[in-house]
Design an enzyme around this catalytic site. Sequence first.
Site, PDB file in Angstrom:
ATOM      1  N   GLU A 122       0.794  -1.265  -0.072  1.00 36.76           N
ATOM      2  CA  GLU A 122      -0.060  -0.005   0.037  1.00 36.76           C
ATOM      3  C   GLU A 122       0.884   1.208   0.130  1.00 36.76           C
ATOM      4  O   GLU A 122       0.384   2.286  -0.241  1.00 36.76           O
ATOM      5  CB  GLU A 122      -1.060  -0.079   1.136  1.00 36.76           C
ATOM      6  CG  GLU A 122      -2.134  -1.012   1.059  1.00 36.76           C
ATOM      7  CD  GLU A 122      -3.031  -1.085   2.282  1.00 36.76           C
ATOM      8  OE1 GLU A 122      -4.178  -1.443   2.057  1.00 36.76           O
ATOM      9  OE2 GLU A 122      -2.506  -1.219   3.453  1.00 36.76           O
ATOM     10  N   ASP A 178     -11.686  -6.075  -3.441  1.00 35.30           N
ATOM     11  CA  ASP A 178     -12.686  -7.225  -3.642  1.00 35.30           C
ATOM     12  C   ASP A 178     -14.149  -6.867  -3.032  1.00 35.30           C
ATOM     13  O   ASP A 178     -14.229  -5.857  -2.554  1.00 35.30           O
ATOM     14  CB  ASP A 178     -11.923  -8.349  -2.714  1.00 35.30           C
ATOM     15  CG  ASP A 178     -11.681  -7.976  -1.191  1.00 35.30           C
ATOM     16  OD1 ASP A 178     -10.794  -7.345  -0.825  1.00 35.30           O
ATOM     17  OD2 ASP A 178     -12.830  -8.030  -0.333  1.00 35.30           O
TER      18      ASP A 178
END
Length: 229
Positions: A12, A196
Amino acid sequence: MKIAIMGAMQEEIEPLLEFFEKYETIEVAGNKYYTTEYKGLELIIAYSKIGKVFASLTASTMIQKFGAEKLLFSGVAGAINPKLKIGDLIVATSLCQHDVDITAFGHPSGFIPEGKLFYESDKELLEIAKGVASDMGKPLLEGVIATGDQFVADEVRKDWIGTTFKADALEMEGASVAVVCDALEVPFFVLRAISDTADMDAGFSFDEFLKSSAKESAKFTISMLDKMV
Ligand code: 4EZ
């Protein structure tokens, strides 16, 4: 102005470190903190490791040890709101802890006495985000992000979090960072790109889209800095 940018996982913050190229590395309490300068802004970048405890430690360190005056979180999340597709961005207007449960004593889910059920992001940072979204021509959903120490890959759990907290997305750090920033009176902001949909296939989807979605979120965060200089 000293600004903290944090993520939970190496993936990230990697696109940020690649972008800034040159930085100094300082190790504190088992985490690496990267400091750099960008257009006159002092930046402190780190990933915490996954979950609320590690995220609290990192947010607190960035503020109390490094003197961060604002905190931006960039990362990925599972979608609850069906409008959110893989790669889409959501900014938290408020955050809650979906795994806090002392309902046995009559408290609502997510509530801790003397705490808050929802922690609100800084309005100024939200406005900057909206400006960046319109400049980039990118849709940006403003909504509730629910945080808990669970990777949710289950339709029933996801729906419960959605209805109980009217949450649009879920992840594992945001609300803990919000609690720390609220207590230390530091304006914060949580941005996430969808990896997701927190259902049966979430694990596979997460593995496939972690890097590309993390990059979307990081790119957007850098554009926010451009508006903060
Ligand atoms: C936690 N982060 C996932 C960490 C997964 C695997 C080794 C975001 C996230 C998430 N969290 C993306 N999708 C999620 C989901 N379905 N449930 C919880 O912040 C670590």
